[in-house]
Structures are given as structure tokens and as C-alpha cells.
Design a protein around this motif. Structure first.
Motif, PDB file in Angstrom:
ATOM      1  N   GLY A 119       0.401  -0.887  -0.323  1.00  0.00           N
ATOM      2  CA  GLY A 119       0.362  -0.022  -0.328  1.00  0.00           C
ATOM      3  C   GLY A 119       1.066   1.148  -0.221  1.00  0.00           C
ATOM      4  N   GLY A 120       2.431   1.289  -0.666  1.00  0.00           N
ATOM      5  CA  GLY A 120       3.579   2.021  -0.041  1.00  0.00           C
ATOM      6  C   GLY A 120       2.642   3.164  -1.460  1.00  0.00           C
ATOM      7  N   THR A 121       3.039   4.121  -1.582  1.00  0.00           N
ATOM      8  CA  THR A 121       3.339   5.088  -2.785  1.00  0.00           C
ATOM      9  C   THR A 121       4.724   5.759  -2.774  1.00  0.00           C
ATOM     10  OG1 THR A 121       1.794   6.843  -1.035  1.00  0.00           O
ATOM     11  CG2 THR A 121       0.582   5.887  -2.768  1.00  0.00           C
ATOM     12  N   HIS A 122       5.105   5.939  -1.843  1.00  0.00           N
ATOM     13  CA  HIS A 122       6.635   6.751  -2.074  1.00  0.00           C
ATOM     14  C   HIS A 122       7.177   5.658  -2.568  1.00  0.00           C
ATOM     15  CE1 HIS A 122       4.494   9.023   1.330  1.00  0.00           C
ATOM     16  NE2 HIS A 122       5.718   9.791   1.107  1.00  0.00           N
ATOM     17  N   ASP A 123       8.135   6.261  -4.319  1.00  0.00           N
ATOM     18  CA  ASP A 123       9.160   5.951  -4.672  1.00  0.00           C
ATOM     19  C   ASP A 123      10.726   6.413  -3.835  1.00  0.00           C
ATOM     20  OD1 ASP A 123       6.972   4.471  -6.225  1.00  0.00           O
ATOM     21  OD2 ASP A 123       7.172   6.122  -7.179  1.00  0.00           O
ATOM     22  N   ARG A 124      10.589   7.211  -3.535  1.00  0.00           N
ATOM     23  CA  ARG A 124      12.022   7.790  -2.628  1.00  0.00           C
ATOM     24  C   ARG A 124      11.695   7.876  -1.130  1.00  0.00           C
ATOM     25  NH1 ARG A 124      14.332  13.484  -3.915  1.00  0.00           N
ATOM     26  NH2 ARG A 124      16.587  13.396  -3.914  1.00  0.00           N
ATOM     27  N   ILE A 125      12.477   7.584   0.295  1.00  0.00           N
ATOM     28  CA  ILE A 125      12.344   8.544   1.040  1.00  0.00           C
ATOM     29  C   ILE A 125      13.740   8.780   1.664  1.00  0.00           C
ATOM     30  CG2 ILE A 125      11.176   6.516   1.479  1.00  0.00           C
ATOM     31  CD1 ILE A 125      13.809   4.220   2.172  1.00  0.00           C
ATOM     32  N   LYS A 126      13.818  10.085   2.594  1.00  0.00           N
ATOM     33  CA  LYS A 126      14.887  10.313   2.769  1.00  0.00           C
ATOM     34  C   LYS A 126      15.865   9.298   3.952  1.00  0.00           C
ATOM     35  CE  LYS A 126      15.976  14.874   4.730  1.00  0.00           C
ATOM     36  NZ  LYS A 126      15.346  16.650   4.632  1.00  0.00           N
ATOM     37  N   LEU A 127      16.914   9.611   4.231  1.00  0.00           N
ATOM     38  CA  LEU A 127      17.643   8.483   4.306  1.00  0.00           C
ATOM     39  C   LEU A 127      18.619   9.929   6.084  1.00  0.00           C
ATOM     40  CD1 LEU A 127      19.584   7.157   1.666  1.00  0.00           C
ATOM     41  CD2 LEU A 127      17.639   6.101   3.204  1.00  0.00           C
ATOM     42  N   ASN A 312      13.715  -3.955   4.482  1.00  0.00           N
ATOM     43  CA  ASN A 312      13.083  -2.830   6.187  1.00  0.00           C
ATOM     44  C   ASN A 312      12.919  -1.861   5.025  1.00  0.00           C
ATOM     45  OD1 ASN A 312      13.195  -3.761   9.160  1.00  0.00           O
ATOM     46  ND2 ASN A 312      14.801  -4.747   7.869  1.00  0.00           N
ATOM     47  N   ALA A 313      13.264  -0.887   4.158  1.00  0.00           N
ATOM     48  CA  ALA A 313      13.355  -0.234   3.067  1.00  0.00           C
ATOM     49  C   ALA A 313      11.961  -0.423   2.649  1.00  0.00           C
ATOM     50  CB  ALA A 313      14.566   0.268   2.275  1.00  0.00           C
ATOM     51  N   HIS A 314      11.249  -1.320   2.173  1.00  0.00           N
ATOM     52  CA  HIS A 314      10.076  -1.598   1.807  1.00  0.00           C
ATOM     53  C   HIS A 314       8.718  -0.811   3.028  1.00  0.00           C
ATOM     54  CE1 HIS A 314      10.670  -3.204  -2.688  1.00  0.00           C
ATOM     55  NE2 HIS A 314      11.407  -3.725  -2.257  1.00  0.00           N
ATOM     56  N   VAL A 315       9.539  -1.711   3.904  1.00  0.00           N
ATOM     57  CA  VAL A 315       8.640  -1.885   5.297  1.00  0.00           C
ATOM     58  C   VAL A 315       7.723  -0.103   5.961  1.00  0.00           C
ATOM     59  CG1 VAL A 315       7.905  -2.737   7.224  1.00  0.00           C
ATOM     60  CG2 VAL A 315       8.412  -4.136   6.085  1.00  0.00           C
ATOM     61  N   PHE A 316       9.603   0.324   5.606  1.00  0.00           N
ATOM     62  CA  PHE A 316       9.490   2.231   6.303  1.00  0.00           C
ATOM     63  C   PHE A 316       8.367   2.947   5.039  1.00  0.00           C
ATOM     64  CE2 PHE A 316      11.118   6.127   5.256  1.00  0.00           C
ATOM     65  CZ  PHE A 316      10.483   6.625   6.729  1.00  0.00           C
ATOM     66  N   ALA A 317       8.545   2.735   3.752  1.00  0.00           N
ATOM     67  CA  ALA A 317       7.983   3.556   2.774  1.00  0.00           C
ATOM     68  C   ALA A 317       6.297   3.041   2.386  1.00  0.00           C
ATOM     69  CB  ALA A 317       8.910   3.149   0.847  1.00  0.00           C
ATOM     70  N   ALA A 318       6.156   1.471   2.844  1.00  0.00           N
ATOM     71  CA  ALA A 318       4.747   1.513   3.088  1.00  0.00           C
ATOM     72  C   ALA A 318       3.924   1.545   4.503  1.00  0.00           C
ATOM     73  CB  ALA A 318       4.802  -0.428   2.640  1.00  0.00           C
ATOM     74  N   SER A 319       4.789   2.213   5.605  1.00  0.00           N
ATOM     75  CA  SER A 319       4.174   2.565   6.538  1.00  0.00           C
ATOM     76  C   SER A 319       3.401   3.993   7.136  1.00  0.00           C
ATOM     77  CB  SER A 319       5.801   2.664   7.547  1.00  0.00           C
ATOM     78  OG  SER A 319       6.223   3.620   7.016  1.00  0.00           O
ATOM     79  N   GLY A 320       3.541   4.567   6.174  1.00  0.00           N
ATOM     80  CA  GLY A 320       2.611   5.748   6.069  1.00  0.00           C
ATOM     81  C   GLY A 320       3.403   6.929   7.192  1.00  0.00           C
ATOM     82  N   HIS A 351      22.673   5.627  -2.240  1.00  0.00           N
ATOM     83  CA  HIS A 351      21.927   6.834  -1.437  1.00  0.00           C
ATOM     84  C   HIS A 351      22.172   7.871  -2.837  1.00  0.00           C
ATOM     85  CE1 HIS A 351      24.661  10.083  -0.111  1.00  0.00           C
ATOM     86  NE2 HIS A 351      25.311   8.942   0.209  1.00  0.00           N
ATOM     87  N   ASN A 352      20.786   9.045  -2.892  1.00  0.00           N
ATOM     88  CA  ASN A 352      21.454   9.674  -3.868  1.00  0.00           C
ATOM     89  C   ASN A 352      21.159  11.370  -2.464  1.00  0.00           C
ATOM     90  OD1 ASN A 352      21.495  11.891  -5.820  1.00  0.00           O
ATOM     91  ND2 ASN A 352      19.202  10.598  -6.382  1.00  0.00           N
ATOM     92  N   ARG A 353      22.317  12.002  -2.356  1.00  0.00           N
ATOM     93  CA  ARG A 353      22.693  12.895  -1.995  1.00  0.00           C
ATOM     94  C   ARG A 353      21.013  13.048  -0.369  1.00  0.00           C
ATOM     95  NH1 ARG A 353      26.456  15.880  -1.452  1.00  0.00           N
ATOM     96  NH2 ARG A 353      25.714  17.445  -1.057  1.00  0.00           N
ATOM     97  N   GLY A 354      21.683  12.206   0.213  1.00  0.00           N
ATOM     98  CA  GLY A 354      21.284  11.864   1.426  1.00  0.00           C
ATOM     99  C   GLY A 354      19.654  10.783   0.996  1.00  0.00           C
ATOM    100  N   TRP A 355      19.100  10.480  -0.003  1.00  0.00           N
ATOM    101  CA  TRP A 355      17.471   9.735  -0.795  1.00  0.00           C
ATOM    102  C   TRP A 355      17.951   8.714  -1.096  1.00  0.00           C
ATOM    103  CZ3 TRP A 355      12.983  11.959  -0.375  1.00  0.00           C
ATOM    104  CH2 TRP A 355      13.302  13.935   0.185  1.00  0.00           C
ATOM    105  N   PHE A 356      16.767   7.973  -1.181  1.00  0.00           N
ATOM    106  CA  PHE A 356      17.070   6.538  -1.631  1.00  0.00           C
ATOM    107  C   PHE A 356      15.662   6.545  -2.972  1.00  0.00           C
ATOM    108  CE2 PHE A 356      15.829   1.993  -1.625  1.00  0.00           C
ATOM    109  CZ  PHE A 356      16.888   1.267  -1.802  1.00  0.00           C
ATOM    110  N   ASP A 357      15.894   5.918  -3.720  1.00  0.00           N
ATOM    111  CA  ASP A 357      15.388   5.632  -4.251  1.00  0.00           C
ATOM    112  C   ASP A 357      14.634   4.605  -4.574  1.00  0.00           C
ATOM    113  OD1 ASP A 357      15.349   8.483  -5.988  1.00  0.00           O
ATOM    114  OD2 ASP A 357      17.080   7.685  -7.026  1.00  0.00           O
ATOM    115  N   MET A 358      12.849   3.795  -4.525  1.00  0.00           N
ATOM    116  CA  MET A 358      12.761   2.590  -4.137  1.00  0.00           C
ATOM    117  C   MET A 358      13.135   1.562  -5.326  1.00  0.00           C
ATOM    118  SD  MET A 358      12.400   2.647  -0.463  1.00  0.00           S
ATOM    119  CE  MET A 358      11.216   0.837  -0.693  1.00  0.00           C
ATOM    120  N   PRO A 359      12.995   0.573  -5.606  1.00  0.00           N
ATOM    121  CA  PRO A 359      13.272  -0.058  -6.743  1.00  0.00           C
ATOM    122  C   PRO A 359      11.523  -0.175  -7.245  1.00  0.00           C
ATOM    123  CG  PRO A 359      13.980  -1.430  -4.789  1.00  0.00           C
ATOM    124  CD  PRO A 359      14.068   0.029  -4.029  1.00  0.00           C
ATOM    125  N   GLN A 360      11.906  -0.523  -8.524  1.00  0.00           N
ATOM    126  CA  GLN A 360      10.947  -0.317  -9.044  1.00  0.00           C
ATOM    127  C   GLN A 360      10.755  -1.602  -9.663  1.00  0.00           C
ATOM    128  OE1 GLN A 360       8.006   2.149  -8.819  1.00  0.00           O
ATOM    129  NE2 GLN A 360      10.025   2.760  -7.799  1.00  0.00           N
TER     130      GLN A 360
END
Length: 399
Positions: A119-127, A312-320, A351-360
Motif C-alpha cells: 500500500g505504499g506510495t513513496h518511491d523515494r525515502i529520506k535517509l 526494511n526500506a519496503h516496510v518504511f516506504a509503506a508504513s505511512g 543513496h542519492n544525496r541523502g535519499w534512496f530511490d525505491m526499486p521498481q
């Protein structure tokens, strides 16, 4: 119905670029990333992968148990998978790390990345940058400057001294030096004790109170695991007392039930369950919902290997919580860097400048580098619904 047809277990030992001294294991110098790797294969050829930290032969005997519990079962029935992992735990063997491999299959069947299936919608997460070693103040300043240059605006440091004034001096120096440029948090590594190679301090509630007072005075972003993890009542008292957020929950092996009790007790402001230890993906998601209901925060721990990072990145990206919290990025060069941590994964998770692009790509979103696996790994168990093969010679040179 799709069923689980085959299982393969490997032990992997891949070299790090340089020696690494983890703060949570006093007296230990790591030269390799070591883990047990599981490959699950369905009757129609869909593969699920996961891996768990280990020092060599830690899980050499679990093959028959896994085969007995999971071969011939529906890999998408996560409730049954969780129940059967609990059956393993009755015998004293916690293996929540296996559960993400079933999610890998489930998401591949659905044709989507796991976080989207959840149910996650965040394609990019901040680290935030998560340091792993004890350093002297001057070296810590240099490290903080380097992480700031890399694009991170928050860094977690480590302390672990018998003298509490030394620990307080470390956080005070780092926070004061980076004030206005970078937020500093700290992991006290008090929740569990890995003292097989060196002694470690065991904080009392009074010491923890003095420490969180000092942390609040210098504006730390949060204080992580300042008390032993089983001391629920003391943790709740500390959290109620503290002027700085208290975080923890990474290695609670009983999973959701224990963590939910702790949440209801007010043990932490920020819960950090690691899916590889603390209940798997499903229970992590369940806890994230409970945290939202109770006005708490949620962001998983992920210090283990590349598999732990991406699960855990997948869990976080879907966690809300991806809009309001940061996700951990283990980074302690020159020893602990993505190329070593992610040794047999085709493309390391950088990472990309402190961000992570979720795999598609569907599932967990990575490909295994089979040449690297052949070089650094040894298969020690294979099973199908028809036959089983132990290969003890694969473990002969593993320590």
C-alpha cells in the motif's frame, strides 16, 4: 495453487573493504560480512530470497526444519508462514528473517515492488546517516563533515564508554560542532548485550536519566536504546521523564505482541522494529499502524546486510511515516560501505544525496549476482518435495 517446491540454504562470507569495529560488539573487528542465505523456489519457478546475519555455522542445522514446515505450502499465505516460524521459535530458534522471502514471491506474483503491494506510495525515502563505530571527537567531527558533504542532514553516532562523562562529552561535542548544520542523534546500544569479545557498561535508569538530560540540553534529535530491552517498566519511566525522544525496539524477537505491549506502556516515542529480527514484514506493518493510532513514530532499524536494508526500506516506504521520519542508512567507511554490505546483490543500494530511490522491479527489487555468490557462498542444504541433500563439506572451512 502455487506451492513452495524447493529450498536452498547458503552460508556467505564476503570481504569488507577495510576492518570494521561495530560499537555494539566491544572488542570485535569484522573483516567480512557473513550471513545465511535462503533461496525459496515455487513449483512454477518464482524465487524468493532473504538473508540473516551470522558468524558461520549458526544456522547449519535448520534445513530439515524449514523443509518440513514450508515445502508444499502456499507461499502467499503469510499468516501460515508466520505461524510456522513461531513453531520454529518454540524450539528456541527465531527465524523471522525467512518471512521476507515469502513476501518477495508474493510481490513478484503480483508484478509490483513489495512496498506498493503493502500500500505504499513513496518511491523515494529520506535517509539519515548511521555511523557504526566509536570515534574520538576530532574523528567524529571529520565524519560528520563528510556525511554533510554527502547530502545527509542528520547523523546517528555511537557511544559505549564505562565513564558516563566520556559519553556525554562525545554527544555534546558532536552536537555543538554541527549545530545549525546537521542534526545529531545517538545510539547507546544498551538494549542487548554482545559481550563475548569484550566488556560493556550496563546503564542504570539513573545513568540513563542523566544522559538524556545532557542530550536534551545540546538538542539531540533522539536517543536510541539507552536501557536494556527487557526492562519495559524502566524504559517507560525514562521515556516519560525525557525531554528528548527515546527510540528503540529493533531486536525484540517476540515481534508484534511484545512491541505492542511496549507501545501501550509508553516505552518509546519512536519504534524501530527490524523485520529480520522482530516479527517480519507483516508484524512490522501491524506495529506501524498501532504507532499511528497511539501518536507514536515509526522507522525500522536495518543494520545487518543488504537484504536487511532493502526489506526494511519496503516496510518504511509503506508504513505511512515516510513523510515525517527518516530511514536508517548504515554507512561507516572505509569498512562498512554498500559494496561490501550488499556483497552478492547485483546493484548495491546506494543513496542519492541523502535519499534512496525505491526499486521498481517486482518483489524486493534486486537481482542476485550469481558469480559473487559462487565466489563467496557455499550451498550447504538443498531440498525439494522429493529429496534432500546435506553438504557438510561446504561448512568444513567455515568458522
Amino acid at each position: 495453487m502455487q506451492i513452495l517446491d524447493r529450498i536452498e540454504l547458503y552460508v556467505v562470507n564476503a570481504p569488507l573493504a577495510a576492518p570494521f569495529a561495530p560499537s555494539w560488539m566491544p572488542g570485535t573487528i569484522r573483516h567480512n560480512v557473513s550471513f545465511t542465505l535462503a533461496r525459496l523456489i515455487t513449483d512454477d519457478g518464482v524465487e524468493g530470497w532473504s538473508a540473516f546475519s551470522g558468524g558461520g555455522r549458526d544456522r547449519a542445522g535448520i534445513g530439515d526444519t524449514i523443509a518440513n514446515l514450508f515445502l508444499g505450502q502456499d507461499p502467499e499465505d503469510i499468516e501460515r508462514v508466520s505461524e510456522r516460524i513461531q513453531i520454529m521459535a518454540v524450539g528456541g530458534n527465531f527465524n523471522w528473517w525467512l518471512e521476507p522471502a515469502f513476501w518477495d514471491i508474493k510481490a513478484k506474483n503480483a508484478g509490483v515492488p513489495l512496498y506498493k503491494l503493502l500500500g505504499g506510495t513513496h518511491d523515494r525515502i529520506k535517509l539519515y546517516a548511521s555511523a557504526g563505530e566509536i570515534k574520538e571527537p576530532a574523528a567524529r567531527r571529520e565524519e560528520a563533515e563528510a556525511r554533510l558533504e554527502d547530502g545527509f542532514d542528520t547523523m546517528k553516532i555511537r557511544i559505549h564508554d564505562f565513564d558516563e562523562q566520556v559519553d556525554i562529552a562525545h554527544i555534546s561535542d558532536a552536537a555543538t560542532y554541527m549545530q545549525g548544520r546537521m542534526k545529531i542523534s545517538v545510539d547507546c546500544n544498551q538494549a542487548f548485550r554482545l559481550t563475548q569479545n569484550g566488556a560493556a557498561p550496563l546503564w542504570s535508569l539513573d545513568r540513563a536519566k542523566r544522559f538524556v538530560d545532557a542530550a536534551a540540553d545540546v538538542g539531540l534529535a533522539w536517543v536510541e536504546e539507552p536501557l536494556f530491552g527487557e526492562w519495559h517498566e524502566e524504559i517507560a519511566r525514562l521515556t516519560a521523564y525525557s525531554r528528548v525522544p527515546i527510540a528503540g525496539g529493533e531486536l525484540h524477537l517476540m515481534g508484534y505482541n511484545e512491541l505492542a505491549r511496549m507501545a501501550k506502556m509508553g516505552c518509546y516515542n519512536i519504534f524501530q522494529p527490524d523485520a529480520m529480527w522482530a516479527g517480519g514484514v507483516k508484524q512490522g506493518m501491524d506495529l506501524s499502524r498501532l504507532c499511528r493510532e497511539r501518536g507514536l513514530k515509526f522507522t525500522p532499524h536495518c543494520w545487518s546486510n543488504g537484504f536487511g536494508f532493502i526489506v526494511n526500506a519496503h516496510v518504511f516506504a509503506a508504513s505511512g511515516f515516510a513523510d515525517e521520519m527518516l530511514y536508517e542508512y548504515p554507512f561507516a567507511p572505509p569498512g562498512w560501505v554498500p559494496e561490501g554490505r550488499d556483497a552478492i546483490i547485483g546493484q548495491p543500494f546506494v543513496h542519492n544525496r541523502g535519499w534512496f530511490d525505491m526499486p521498481q522491479t517486482p518483489g524486493l527489487g534486486f537481482e542476485i549476482d550469481h558469480r559473487a555468490l559462487e565466489k563467496h557462498g557455499r550451498c550447504f542444504f538443498k531440498a525439494s518435495r522429493k529429496e534432500r541433500h546435506w553438504m557438510p563439506e561446504a561448512l568444513a572451512d567455515i568458522r
